[in-house]
Design a protein around this motif. Structure first.
Motif, short mmCIF file in Angstrom:
data_model
loop_
_atom_site.label_atom_id
_atom_site.label_comp_id
_atom_site.label_asym_id
_atom_site.label_seq_id
_atom_site.Cartn_x
_atom_site.Cartn_y
_atom_site.Cartn_z
N LEU A 1 -52.69 -3.93 15.73
CA LEU A 1 -54.11 -3.82 16.09
C LEU A 1 -54.79 -2.73 15.27
CD1 LEU A 1 -53.90 -4.16 19.97
CD2 LEU A 1 -55.14 -5.71 18.44
N ALA A 2 -54.15 -1.57 15.17
CA ALA A 2 -54.73 -0.46 14.43
C ALA A 2 -54.88 -0.80 12.95
CB ALA A 2 -53.86 0.79 14.61
N ALA A 3 -53.89 -1.48 12.39
CA ALA A 3 -53.97 -1.85 10.98
C ALA A 3 -55.12 -2.81 10.72
CB ALA A 3 -52.65 -2.47 10.53
N ARG A 4 -55.36 -3.75 11.65
CA ARG A 4 -56.49 -4.65 11.49
C ARG A 4 -57.82 -3.87 11.51
NH1 ARG A 4 -57.68 -10.15 12.05
NH2 ARG A 4 -55.59 -10.34 11.16
N ILE A 5 -57.93 -2.91 12.44
CA ILE A 5 -59.15 -2.10 12.51
C ILE A 5 -59.33 -1.27 11.24
CG2 ILE A 5 -60.23 -0.16 13.74
CD1 ILE A 5 -58.86 -1.26 16.30
N ALA A 6 -58.20 -0.75 10.71
CA ALA A 6 -58.26 0.10 9.53
C ALA A 6 -58.44 -0.69 8.24
CB ALA A 6 -57.00 0.95 9.44
N GLY A 7 -58.36 -2.00 8.32
CA GLY A 7 -58.56 -2.83 7.14
C GLY A 7 -57.36 -2.92 6.22
N ILE A 8 -56.16 -2.68 6.76
CA ILE A 8 -54.95 -2.79 5.95
C ILE A 8 -54.42 -4.21 6.06
CG2 ILE A 8 -52.57 -1.97 5.68
CD1 ILE A 8 -53.55 0.74 6.72
N ARG A 9 -54.26 -4.85 4.92
CA ARG A 9 -53.92 -6.27 4.91
C ARG A 9 -52.42 -6.51 4.96
NH1 ARG A 9 -57.04 -9.27 0.23
NH2 ARG A 9 -56.09 -11.04 1.34
N ARG A 10 -51.62 -5.63 4.36
CA ARG A 10 -50.17 -5.86 4.33
C ARG A 10 -49.54 -5.19 5.53
NH1 ARG A 10 -48.46 -7.18 -0.93
NH2 ARG A 10 -49.24 -9.11 0.02
N VAL A 11 -49.24 -5.96 6.56
CA VAL A 11 -48.69 -5.44 7.81
C VAL A 11 -47.39 -6.19 8.09
CG1 VAL A 11 -49.12 -5.04 10.26
CG2 VAL A 11 -51.03 -5.00 8.64
N ILE A 12 -46.31 -5.44 8.16
CA ILE A 12 -44.96 -5.97 8.33
C ILE A 12 -44.36 -5.37 9.59
CG2 ILE A 12 -42.65 -6.03 7.29
CD1 ILE A 12 -44.26 -5.66 4.56
N ALA A 13 -43.60 -6.16 10.31
CA ALA A 13 -42.93 -5.66 11.52
C ALA A 13 -41.44 -5.93 11.39
CB ALA A 13 -43.48 -6.35 12.76
N THR A 14 -40.62 -5.03 11.94
CA THR A 14 -39.20 -5.29 12.10
C THR A 14 -38.88 -5.33 13.58
OG1 THR A 14 -38.53 -4.30 9.99
CG2 THR A 14 -36.86 -4.44 11.70
N GLU A 15 -38.28 -6.43 14.02
CA GLU A 15 -37.87 -6.57 15.42
C GLU A 15 -36.40 -6.19 15.53
OE1 GLU A 15 -37.66 -6.28 18.78
OE2 GLU A 15 -39.66 -7.04 18.29
N HIS A 16 -36.14 -5.05 16.17
CA HIS A 16 -34.79 -4.50 16.29
C HIS A 16 -34.11 -4.87 17.59
CE1 HIS A 16 -35.33 -1.48 12.95
NE2 HIS A 16 -36.59 -1.54 13.33
#
Length: 374
Positions: free
Chosen positions: A95-110
């Protein structure tokens, strides 16, 4: 240089946290870390490695200040990539990355288990929130095919998933006889006593009660339990009820896991659920024979990848018999098996850098043996 902000829920000595610290030490990109809750035991180690750690100060799962604080940090840091780790960090970080305008958002599910995620039940609202925010990112990395299957079961499209296993720095866990002697002396363990050990968060799914009940009845052997968690008091009561308080050592969270592994003669992991099984690999890197019930890291490989690891059902008679047999004939320290080299942390670096710089299309175009679309 590519700038990456890693966002993680907490920063204590859990498996995901230690994995992230190891990763950022090896990545040839600029990495900072944002921690949602607490100050964390790993902050001094990260800062000693030249990594900035930012504490968001989140209070509760619905703290309305967390997302704006994260977004401000992302803008101020001019990050090219946001990489989130663990459930709450994935939800708030995307959510924060979308607000900040960062397009490359990656998640690791541990830590997605069967029916639970990071200790909470995987209720319908939890799954819906995860799936809704997952769409705000670009790619979700599963640490094992087991986790990838669970994510697909949650409705995450296979096209958005990538399997990239955890990594290990084998040299850090190499057996050291000096550490063995010093650690045993510090813990009050004799040089010739047989020691069964286990490392991990003390929760019910680790089934450490099986180990306590499986200690040989003739006073041979000690049990070394390394880690902290909500099940500790219950496990201590169990040891007391069996008259084994003096034979079961609870160390709490420790930074010297390699030295503690050197002090052991047998590693035991009777977990009913695991997403990867990193502690088993660390024990194998230390040259220990291993008993385990669930370890996706090993079951995803051929049996000859770890011949000194024996899989057992999580039933006390099987564990008692296997431990008693090992106590009668303690094994000499063994050479780390091929599984350890297969999961070397260096094998994660190149695909992650390509993912950061060029996105998931670059991974799909050239998939190394340690990485696969889920």
């Amino acid at each position: 240089m590519t700038r990456v902000l890693h966002v993680i829920t907490g920063w204590d000595r859990g498996g995901a946290e230690r994995q992230l610290l190891l990763l950022v030490r090896h990545l040839p990109v600029h990495c900072d870390i944002a921690v949602l809750t607490g100050t964390g035991d790993l902050t001094p180690a990260a800062r000693a490695a030249g990594i900035d750690v930012h504490h968001i100060g989140m209070r509760g799962n619905s703290d309305p200040r967390a997302v704006p604080r994260l977004a401000r940090l992302m803008r101020r840091g001019a990050y090219d990539v946001v990489h989130t780790h663990l459930y709450r960090a994935c939800v708030h970080g995307r959510l924060a990355a979308r607000i900040a305008g960062i397009r490359r958002v990656i998640a690791t599910e541990h830590s997605l288990g069967d029916g639970h995620i990071e200790g909470r039940r995987t209720s319908t609202p939890v799954r819906l929130l995860y799936r809704a925010t997952e769409r705000l990112g670009e790619t979700t990395i599963a640490v094992s095919p087991t986790v990838a299957r669970r994510l697909r079961g949650w409705g995450v499209p296979a096209s958005r998933l990538l399997t990239l296993p955890n990594g290990i720095d084998a040299a850090a866990f190499r057996f050291d006889p000096r550490h063995r002697a010093a650690t045993r002396a510090c813990l009050g363990i004799g040089p010739d006593e047989f020691v069964v050990g286990s490392v991990g968060r003390l929760v019910d799914t680790k089934r450490l009660d099986v180990l306590i009940r499986s200690l040989p009845h003739d006073e041979r052997g000690r049990l070394l339990i390394v880690g902290a968690g909500p099940a500790r008091a219950t496990l201590e009561r169990l040891a007391a009820s069996l008259g084994a308080t003096h034979r079961v050592i609870f160390t709490g969270d420790r930074a010297d896991v390699p030295a503690l592994l050197s002090a052991m003669d047998l590693y035991a992991a009777p977990s009913s659920q695991e997403t990867f099984g990193l502690s088993v690999l660390e024990a194998l890197a230390s040259g220990l024979p291993v008993l385990y019930s669930v370890c996706p890291a090993l079951t995803d490989l051929p049996p000859d990848a770890a011949p000194q690891a024996q899989r057992l059902p999580p039933h006390e008679p099987d564990w008692r018999a296997a431990i008693e047999q090992a106590a009668r004939r303690p094994a000499a320290r063994l050479r780390p098996p091929p599984a350890v080299a297969h999961y070397a942390i260096t094998r994660q670096i190149e695909p992650l850098v390509r993912l950061y710089q060029h996105g998931p299309a670059a991974i799909g175009a050239s998939v190394p043996s340690s990485v696969s679309p889920a």
